[in-house]
Design a protein around this motif. Structure first.
Motif, mmCIF file in Angstrom:
data_model
loop_
_atom_site.group_PDB
_atom_site.id
_atom_site.type_symbol
_atom_site.label_atom_id
_atom_site.label_comp_id
_atom_site.label_asym_id
_atom_site.label_seq_id
_atom_site.Cartn_x
_atom_site.Cartn_y
_atom_site.Cartn_z
ATOM 1 N N THR A 165 0.841 -1.208 0.000
ATOM 2 C CA THR A 165 0.000 0.000 0.000
ATOM 3 C C THR A 165 0.870 1.250 0.000
ATOM 4 O O THR A 165 0.572 2.226 -0.688
ATOM 5 C CB THR A 165 -0.949 0.043 1.222
ATOM 6 O OG1 THR A 165 -0.213 -0.208 2.409
ATOM 7 C CG2 THR A 165 -2.051 -0.976 1.088
ATOM 8 N N LEU A 166 1.972 1.191 0.753
ATOM 9 C CA LEU A 166 2.862 2.356 0.803
ATOM 10 C C LEU A 166 3.444 2.651 -0.576
ATOM 11 O O LEU A 166 3.463 3.795 -1.040
ATOM 12 C CB LEU A 166 3.980 2.101 1.815
ATOM 13 C CG LEU A 166 4.923 3.267 2.089
ATOM 14 C CD1 LEU A 166 4.172 4.407 2.754
ATOM 15 C CD2 LEU A 166 6.079 2.822 2.961
ATOM 16 N N MET A 167 3.901 1.596 -1.249
ATOM 17 C CA MET A 167 4.530 1.792 -2.560
ATOM 18 C C MET A 167 3.516 2.313 -3.580
ATOM 19 O O MET A 167 3.852 3.107 -4.454
ATOM 20 C CB MET A 167 5.127 0.481 -3.065
ATOM 21 C CG MET A 167 6.308 0.017 -2.256
ATOM 22 S SD MET A 167 7.571 1.289 -2.234
ATOM 23 C CE MET A 167 8.395 0.942 -0.721
ATOM 24 N N MET A 168 2.267 1.863 -3.452
ATOM 25 C CA MET A 168 1.238 2.337 -4.377
ATOM 26 C C MET A 168 1.055 3.852 -4.264
ATOM 27 O O MET A 168 0.663 4.510 -5.224
ATOM 28 C CB MET A 168 -0.095 1.638 -4.090
ATOM 29 C CG MET A 168 -0.101 0.133 -4.307
ATOM 30 S SD MET A 168 0.067 -0.373 -6.001
ATOM 31 C CE MET A 168 -1.575 -0.045 -6.626
ATOM 32 N N ASN A 169 1.346 4.398 -3.084
ATOM 33 C CA ASN A 169 1.279 5.852 -2.921
ATOM 34 C C ASN A 169 2.223 6.563 -3.882
ATOM 35 O O ASN A 169 1.873 7.553 -4.499
ATOM 36 C CB ASN A 169 1.683 6.248 -1.500
ATOM 37 C CG ASN A 169 0.618 5.921 -0.488
ATOM 38 O OD1 ASN A 169 -0.539 5.753 -0.853
ATOM 39 N ND2 ASN A 169 0.999 5.814 0.758
ATOM 40 N N TYR A 170 3.448 6.037 -3.970
ATOM 41 C CA TYR A 170 4.442 6.701 -4.816
ATOM 42 C C TYR A 170 4.046 6.598 -6.283
ATOM 43 O O TYR A 170 4.231 7.531 -7.051
ATOM 44 C CB TYR A 170 5.832 6.099 -4.569
ATOM 45 C CG TYR A 170 6.265 6.301 -3.137
ATOM 46 C CD1 TYR A 170 6.443 7.583 -2.635
ATOM 47 C CD2 TYR A 170 6.431 5.225 -2.275
ATOM 48 C CE1 TYR A 170 6.798 7.796 -1.322
ATOM 49 C CE2 TYR A 170 6.787 5.422 -0.954
ATOM 50 C CZ TYR A 170 6.974 6.712 -0.481
ATOM 51 O OH TYR A 170 7.313 6.923 0.824
#
Lengths: 375, 510
Positions: A165-170
């Motif tokens: 989920t964190l990486m999808m932010n970027y």
């Protein structure tokens, strides 16, 4: 011979039961303590009168009708994002991708407005209601897809959702950055600017005034989420999966299905927040439009212990502090960092006091008699 | 009786957890050269009391004297310094390290495995342990792991040894071995405390018993002057009967047929190897075996929670039709109209949700009912009230989270829910593990009532005495293979014990 024995200065004991009243006394004490520490720091670092500073914070958030409306509107957006993350957290799915899900919703809304608005060749036009409906559908869908990807990875291969989920932010941020350049107005400015400024195509309708739409949507979602989590079969499944996947499987729940379904909902609601930000509030899209609220919402949701009603108050607290903080930085000529220091201190106390709600500290009894030992 | 010196004296010890009083003004003496059995029902504070001796908890009030000197035990290290060592119910060993490495783990000084191994061998020789210092923990059986735990404690120079339910996971033969070692330690002048629920072990091993009831010290007596009935009455605080009935099965019909079942875990370990048996209605089929030899997988496969490599599990309807259960999940099995209830080993991690209240836990089985998108809380509420009343569950109310209940009451809630659906098949795994004697008998009674109603009961147990008393037939598993099926009324305990360790039982080695 007298043996003097050292007892540890204190030891920590878990509380089993604590009354609601005691809980609120501890929380109240924490806020007062936080205000005192903030006052000390203000006086030491700036020499300003802390009472005045606090007064400014309040007037910054509620000083005029406009300020109050803006505070309430900010509250609404933060609340929607917090409510969106809540079912995921209740399922113990660490969705810290709210930021990206909001951005994708916003980007989808903006792209409908841009592509079906002023850019259409002369003669062609799409009815406004159609654009609005399309915006709603695409932004919900975009947010849902951004929630679906980590969910399916978790359900199928048990990947760590915190990372995905964190990486999808970027990825979301960079997509917005890319389209900002594609659609920039005027060329070379690096900004999209207000979309359809003249035609207002795709601008969400105003209800009463321009702030009220988001507030109404937030109120509806709050009540809806309360009912969904506490009284629906889905909500029950979410709670069981969150507490114990083994139990869920034991009673025949489809754990994978619940994970995916809940994340679709979580993502779609974040997408809705993006829609409101773009279609109703800013009428443009930038990489910072979510403003870190996807992360702030994590805190709001946890502070409220996943209770939608409590969440109204926790998000109010955070929005209030944020608005007040920016007011003092202008009123007293302090920089923004100072207000961040104050917000940090206050949150530290509020979160820290949970420790005292769960544990109590037993101090060594002062007058413990020495034990005589005759050898 | 000669005068003995108290190794440990507890005086006026009180410990509370929030509003729960775990121990209240407990006075207890532990003597050198004596084995003390600490008895009490679940939640009577035995383990809490011992945890205060071993430095895990710190008493709120009261004093501890070690060899006459007041001691403050604020950490497990302090406990070791005072010569107190505890062997916990759940082993605290690092799997990938060897026995010797585990034993010296955390000790100060230079790492000298050779010296350590020599010292370990010396301890083993003295008490008759069999430990290979270089063997890795993951290669060890449960009983070997326990031995390592005991050696670890002795290595650190403990003279006061506390064992929390040490026999729960052992076969009768292993238990006897452990008891011999403990007797040797007693002769060596060590003070030993053993916590157990099994009365015959108390009688055969201990010199003295001390009884706790609801956190308070009730009294102590010499083991030779008392008997199981008296001890139980003291624990419970009133007179109870200690008989498990075994009614004759009425009209047994084939209900579950397992044929050639083989199960391999995800790690590639063969857990069940070509297992075949039948379970009949109105009958209790006991399943014996040392822990981890496929019982869990067997029950989970029948319940639709475990996939199999080969074989079949069929459910036989009253009219003789057969339904394959393998490859179906619990929901599908339920939809077929096969009423199958399962009381799993892991009560709070699988059977119930600890943080939810009684009503919500009752709802686990029934929440899907009806086409509404909303849950119906009325029926589960009623069921919760019925279970609380019928099974005498001690709880502040039906809106209390089940994790707050004591072990016996948790099990009553789980069993109550599982039998509420009037099942045709009841699977129970270690239904009385960790339960005190009073709760255990309640559970046996409930299971027997199901049997009388024609339910096919599959009862996985660990206490052979109980298995032999309650089961009509006993299926003995050994390393995932069927070692044999014996008649519960005529089987011999030692015979079954042997079958648990060697397929078929009698094998002439040595």
């Amino acid at each position: 011979m007298t043996s003097k024995v050292k007892e540890p200065l204190f030891h920590i004991v878990k509380r089993d039961n604590i009354s609601k009243k005691q809980e609120w006394i501890i929380r109240g004490a924490a806020i007062i303590a936080a205000l005192i520490v903030c006052a000390l720091i203000t006086t030491i670092l700036t020499g300003d009168n802390p009472i005045k500073v606090y007064g400014t914070i309040i007037s910054g958030a509620f000083g005029s009708a406009r300020k109050t409306w803006v505070t309430l509107q900010n509250l609404a957006i933060l609340l929607i994002i917090s409510l969106a993350l809540t079912p995921a957290f209740k399922m113990r799915f660490w969705n810290i991708g709210g930021e990206g899900q909001v951005l994708m919703g916003g980007l989808a809304a903006a792209s409908c407005m841009i592509l079906l608005g002023d850019r259409l060749p002369k003669g062609l036009s799409v009815p406004n209601w159609f654009v609005v409906v399309l915006m709603i559908v695409t932004s919900l869908l975009a947010g849902a897809i951004w929630g679906f990807i980590p969910a399916i990875l978790k359900a199928k291969w048990n990947t760590n959702e915190t990372l995905s989920t964190l990486m999808m932010n970027y990825i979301a941020t960079q997509l917005v950055a890319y389209f900002t350049i594609v659609w920039e107005v005027p060329k070379g400015s690096g900004k999209i600017g207000i979309i359809n400024q003249n035609t207002n195509i795709g601008w969400l309708p105003q209800i009463g005034n321009k702030y009220l739409l988001s507030i109404i949507v937030a109120a509806v979602i709050t009540v809806g989420m309360l009912i969904y989590l506490n009284y629906s079969k889905h909500g029950y499944e979410i709670a069981v999966v969150g507490e114990s996947e083994k139990t869920a499987r034991y009673v025949g729940m489809k754990v994978k299905k619940v994970i995916v379904r809940t994340m679709l909902l979580s993502g779609a609601l974040c997408g809705l927040a993006g829609l409101l930000l773009v279609g109703s509030i800013n009428h443009t899209v930038t990489t910072t439009i979510a403003g870190g609220q996807g992360f702030t919402a994590v805190m709001v949701s946890w502070l409220a212990k996943f209770n939608p009603i409590t969440m109204v108050f926790t998000s109010l607290l955070i929005v209030f502090l944020g608005r007040g903080a920016s007011e003092i930085s202008t009123a007293f000529g302090l920089n923004q960092s100072f207000s961040d220091i104050l917000t940090g201190i206050i949150l530290f106390f509020i979160i820290g006091c949970e420790f005292f709600i769960n544990y109590k500290i037993n101090f060594r009894k002062k007058s413990k008699e020495e034990v005589k030992e005759n050898v | 009786m000669e005068k003995k010196t108290a190794a440990v004296s507890l005086r006026n010890i009180t410990k509370t957890f929030g509003s729960v009083i775990a121990n209240e003004k407990v006075d207890l003496d532990i003597y050198k050269g004596e084995i003390l059995a600490l008895l009490g029902e679940n939640g009577s504070g035995k383990t809490t009391l011992m945890n205060m001796l071993s430095g895990i908890y710190f008493p709120d009030e009261g004093q501890i004297f070690i060899n006459g000197q007041e001691a403050v035990i604020a950490s497990p290290k302090d406990a070791y310094d005072y010569g107190i060592g505890m062997v916990h119910q759940h082993f605290k060993l690092v799997d990938v390290l060897s026995a010797a490495e585990n034993i010296i783990l955390g000790l100060p000084g230079k790492l000298n495995l050779k010296e350590a191994s020599a010292k370990i061998r010396e301890i083993c020789d003295r008490y008759g342990f069999e430990v290979d210092p270089d063997q890795k923990i993951y290669n060890m059986s449960v009983s070997q792991k326990q031995t390592v735990e005991i050696v670890k404690v002795l290595y650190r120079g403990a003279d006061i040894l506390i064992l929390d339910e040490p026999t729960a996971v052992l076969t009768p033969q292993e238990t006897e071995k452990l008891f011999n070692v403990l007797r040797k330690m007693r002769e060596d002048g060590k003070a030993i405390v053993i916590i157990t629920h099994k009365m015959h072990e108390v009688e055969s091993l201990s010199d003295r018993v001390a009884v706790l009831r609801r956190g308070a010290y009730v009294g102590d007596m010499l083991t030779k002057d008392t008997n199981a009935q008296e001890m139980t009455n003291m624990m419970v605080g009133r007179s109870v009967t200690l008989n498990i009935e075994r009614p004759e099965p009425v009209d047994p019909k084939q209900r579950i047929a397992v044929r050639g079942l083989s199960i391999r875990t995800l790690d590639g370990i063969l857990k069940l190897d070509d297992v075949s048996f039948d379970a009949y209605s109105g009958e209790i089929l006991g399943i014996a075996g040392i822990s981890g030899c496929g019982q869990k997988e067997l029950l989970e496969a029948i319940a639709g929670l475990q996939s199999a490599e080969a074989g079949s599990i069929s459910y036989v309807y009253d009219d003789g039709r057969k339904e394959e259960l393998l490859g179906k999940d619990p929901l599908k099995i339920q939809e077929l109209g096969v009423t199958l209830s399962f009381v799993p080993e892991d009560r709070l991690g699988m059977g119930l949700v600890g943080n939810m209240d009684l009503t919500d836990n009752m709802m686990l089985r029934s929440f899907r009912r009806g086409s509404s998108v909303f849950t119906d809380r009325k029926a589960p509420e009623k069921l919760a009230e019925e279970v609380v009343e019928d099974l005498e569950v001690v709880t502040p109310g039906i809106s209390t989270p089940v994790r707050r209940l004591s072990g016996g009451n948790v099990q009553k809630v789980l069993v109550g829910r599982e039998i509420a659906s009037a099942p045709k098949v009841l699977l129970t795994a270690y239904a009385v593990r960790g339960l005190d004697i009073n709760s255990s008998y309640t559970i046996y009674d409930l299971i027997n009532r199901q049997k009388k109603q024609g339910v096919a009961v599959i009862f996985v147990g660990e206490d052979l005495d109980v298995l032999l008393q309650i089961s009509d037939r006993i299926l003995v598993l050994c390393g995932g293979k069927v070692s044999g099926i014996v008649d519960g009324r005529t089987a011999d305990k030692n015979e079954v014990g042997l079958m648990m360790t060697q397929v078929g039982g009698r094998k002439d080695d040595k």
